[in-house]
Motif scaffolding. Sequence first.
Motif, PDB file in Angstrom:
ATOM      1  N   GLY A  34       0.816  -1.210   0.000  1.00  0.00           N
ATOM      2  CA  GLY A  34       0.000   0.000   0.000  1.00  0.00           C
ATOM      3  C   GLY A  34       0.851   1.261   0.000  1.00  0.00           C
ATOM      4  N   ALA A  35       1.920   1.248   0.799  1.00  0.00           N
ATOM      5  CA  ALA A  35       2.815   2.408   0.862  1.00  0.00           C
ATOM      6  C   ALA A  35       3.554   2.594  -0.455  1.00  0.00           C
ATOM      7  CB  ALA A  35       3.810   2.243   2.012  1.00  0.00           C
ATOM      8  N   MET A  36       4.011   1.489  -1.053  1.00  0.00           N
ATOM      9  CA  MET A  36       4.724   1.578  -2.337  1.00  0.00           C
ATOM     10  C   MET A  36       3.790   2.082  -3.437  1.00  0.00           C
ATOM     11  SD  MET A  36       7.863   0.883  -1.812  1.00  0.00           S
ATOM     12  CE  MET A  36       8.481   0.598  -3.454  1.00  0.00           C
ATOM     13  N   GLU A  37       2.568   1.552  -3.471  1.00  0.00           N
ATOM     14  CA  GLU A  37       1.594   2.021  -4.467  1.00  0.00           C
ATOM     15  C   GLU A  37       1.341   3.514  -4.300  1.00  0.00           C
ATOM     16  OE1 GLU A  37      -1.961  -0.354  -4.108  1.00  0.00           O
ATOM     17  OE2 GLU A  37      -0.903  -2.182  -4.724  1.00  0.00           O
ATOM     18  N   LYS A  43       4.307  10.076  -7.349  1.00  0.00           N
ATOM     19  CA  LYS A  43       5.742  10.309  -7.556  1.00  0.00           C
ATOM     20  C   LYS A  43       6.071  11.768  -7.821  1.00  0.00           C
ATOM     21  CE  LYS A  43       5.502   8.577 -12.256  1.00  0.00           C
ATOM     22  NZ  LYS A  43       5.296   7.279 -12.805  1.00  0.00           N
ATOM     23  N   GLU A  44       5.177  12.490  -8.491  1.00  0.00           N
ATOM     24  CA  GLU A  44       5.440  13.919  -8.748  1.00  0.00           C
ATOM     25  C   GLU A  44       5.473  14.709  -7.439  1.00  0.00           C
ATOM     26  OE1 GLU A  44       6.394  15.753 -11.464  1.00  0.00           O
ATOM     27  OE2 GLU A  44       6.710  13.707 -12.191  1.00  0.00           O
ATOM     28  N   LYS A  45       4.558  14.356  -6.551  1.00  0.00           N
ATOM     29  CA  LYS A  45       4.466  15.055  -5.265  1.00  0.00           C
ATOM     30  C   LYS A  45       5.709  14.827  -4.405  1.00  0.00           C
ATOM     31  CE  LYS A  45       1.325  15.345  -1.288  1.00  0.00           C
ATOM     32  NZ  LYS A  45       0.078  14.838  -0.719  1.00  0.00           N
ATOM     33  N   TYR A  46       6.265  13.609  -4.472  1.00  0.00           N
ATOM     34  CA  TYR A  46       7.352  13.232  -3.577  1.00  0.00           C
ATOM     35  C   TYR A  46       8.714  13.081  -4.260  1.00  0.00           C
ATOM     36  CZ  TYR A  46       3.658  12.383  -0.215  1.00  0.00           C
ATOM     37  OH  TYR A  46       2.601  12.546   0.637  1.00  0.00           O
ATOM     38  N   LYS A  47       8.819  13.473  -5.537  1.00  0.00           N
ATOM     39  CA  LYS A  47      10.064  13.221  -6.276  1.00  0.00           C
ATOM     40  C   LYS A  47      11.294  13.870  -5.626  1.00  0.00           C
ATOM     41  CE  LYS A  47       9.520  16.947  -9.598  1.00  0.00           C
ATOM     42  NZ  LYS A  47       9.204  17.304 -10.943  1.00  0.00           N
ATOM     43  N   ASP A  48      11.120  15.014  -4.977  1.00  0.00           N
ATOM     44  CA  ASP A  48      12.257  15.686  -4.333  1.00  0.00           C
ATOM     45  C   ASP A  48      12.202  15.609  -2.804  1.00  0.00           C
ATOM     46  OD1 ASP A  48      13.315  16.518  -6.804  1.00  0.00           O
ATOM     47  OD2 ASP A  48      11.888  18.197  -6.874  1.00  0.00           O
ATOM     48  N   HIS A  49      11.356  14.750  -2.287  1.00  0.00           N
ATOM     49  CA  HIS A  49      11.216  14.637  -0.833  1.00  0.00           C
ATOM     50  C   HIS A  49      12.490  14.052  -0.232  1.00  0.00           C
ATOM     51  CE1 HIS A  49       9.618  13.675   3.119  1.00  0.00           C
ATOM     52  NE2 HIS A  49       8.583  14.444   2.831  1.00  0.00           N
ATOM     53  N   PRO A  50      13.001  14.668   0.839  1.00  0.00           N
ATOM     54  CA  PRO A  50      14.268  14.201   1.429  1.00  0.00           C
ATOM     55  C   PRO A  50      14.157  12.873   2.185  1.00  0.00           C
ATOM     56  CG  PRO A  50      13.372  16.003   2.720  1.00  0.00           C
ATOM     57  CD  PRO A  50      12.499  15.864   1.515  1.00  0.00           C
ATOM     58  N   ASN A  51      12.949  12.479   2.596  1.00  0.00           N
ATOM     59  CA  ASN A  51      12.826  11.261   3.396  1.00  0.00           C
ATOM     60  C   ASN A  51      11.591  10.463   2.978  1.00  0.00           C
ATOM     61  OD1 ASN A  51      12.874   9.266   5.328  1.00  0.00           O
ATOM     62  ND2 ASN A  51      13.157  10.655   7.056  1.00  0.00           N
ATOM     63  N   LEU A  52      11.746   9.696   1.913  1.00  0.00           N
ATOM     64  CA  LEU A  52      10.635   8.892   1.414  1.00  0.00           C
ATOM     65  C   LEU A  52      10.228   7.804   2.407  1.00  0.00           C
ATOM     66  CD1 LEU A  52      11.575   8.471  -2.350  1.00  0.00           C
ATOM     67  CD2 LEU A  52       9.781   9.904  -1.361  1.00  0.00           C
ATOM     68  N   LYS A  53      11.190   7.331   3.192  1.00  0.00           N
ATOM     69  CA  LYS A  53      10.874   6.290   4.176  1.00  0.00           C
ATOM     70  C   LYS A  53       9.871   6.819   5.201  1.00  0.00           C
ATOM     71  CE  LYS A  53      14.055   3.429   5.602  1.00  0.00           C
ATOM     72  NZ  LYS A  53      15.169   2.806   6.353  1.00  0.00           N
ATOM     73  N   ALA A  54      10.052   8.071   5.632  1.00  0.00           N
ATOM     74  CA  ALA A  54       9.119   8.660   6.598  1.00  0.00           C
ATOM     75  C   ALA A  54       7.717   8.758   6.004  1.00  0.00           C
ATOM     76  CB  ALA A  54       9.606  10.042   7.021  1.00  0.00           C
ATOM     77  N   VAL A  55       7.635   9.132   4.735  1.00  0.00           N
ATOM     78  CA  VAL A  55       6.333   9.213   4.058  1.00  0.00           C
ATOM     79  C   VAL A  55       5.700   7.827   4.012  1.00  0.00           C
ATOM     80  CG1 VAL A  55       5.180   9.719   1.860  1.00  0.00           C
ATOM     81  CG2 VAL A  55       7.030  11.203   2.663  1.00  0.00           C
ATOM     82  N   ALA A  56       6.512   6.816   3.647  1.00  0.00           N
ATOM     83  CA  ALA A  56       6.004   5.445   3.551  1.00  0.00           C
ATOM     84  C   ALA A  56       5.543   4.928   4.914  1.00  0.00           C
ATOM     85  CB  ALA A  56       7.083   4.530   2.971  1.00  0.00           C
ATOM     86  N   VAL A  57       6.297   5.232   5.966  1.00  0.00           N
ATOM     87  CA  VAL A  57       5.932   4.764   7.317  1.00  0.00           C
ATOM     88  C   VAL A  57       4.616   5.396   7.761  1.00  0.00           C
ATOM     89  CG1 VAL A  57       6.613   4.815   9.756  1.00  0.00           C
ATOM     90  CG2 VAL A  57       8.280   4.176   8.013  1.00  0.00           C
TER      91      VAL A  57
END
Length: 163
Positions: A34-37, A43-57
């Motif tokens: 679910g987090a990966m989907e 991807k456009e919203k988060y392409k430059d996000h510094p911490n994708l793991k935090a978003v996924a968690v």
Amino acid sequence: NMKDKLDENFIKSLVVIALGIVRGKSDPYELVNGAMEYLISNKEKYKDHPNLKAVAVLKMKGLFIDEIRKTKKFTSMTDEKGQDLEIADEKQTDILDKINLSTECNKVFSVIKSMGEKCREILMLAADGLTYKEMAEKIDTPIGTVMSRLANCRKELKGLMST
């Protein structure tokens, strides 16, 4: 590139975190998927996000909470007197809040019961939302006396509650 960031090691680290979130209550891989989907579809919203793991968690935690809300209608618990409590829950943390609030309310009422009659009376009138004027009329006492008695009783209550 976002695809480079979402590699096998990233997914493995999410699986470890998902195992901690679900603690055997559901499938951790559903949360990871679910987090990966979510990340891929945004991807456009988060392409430059510094911490994708935090978003996924955060997404995995949200998915898990949603899952609990769908599957759990009631949680049965036992209070300190051994009585069964059946509490409808929106969130599991709400249950603990309700029990703590119930325990705190019982403590307040038992402390108020131990206070003098005049304090009990004035505190209960205040709890009913009466104004100073209404309280004064109800107990046939000058408004100044009501105000000072209420202030003193609140102070006494606060002292008794902190012990």
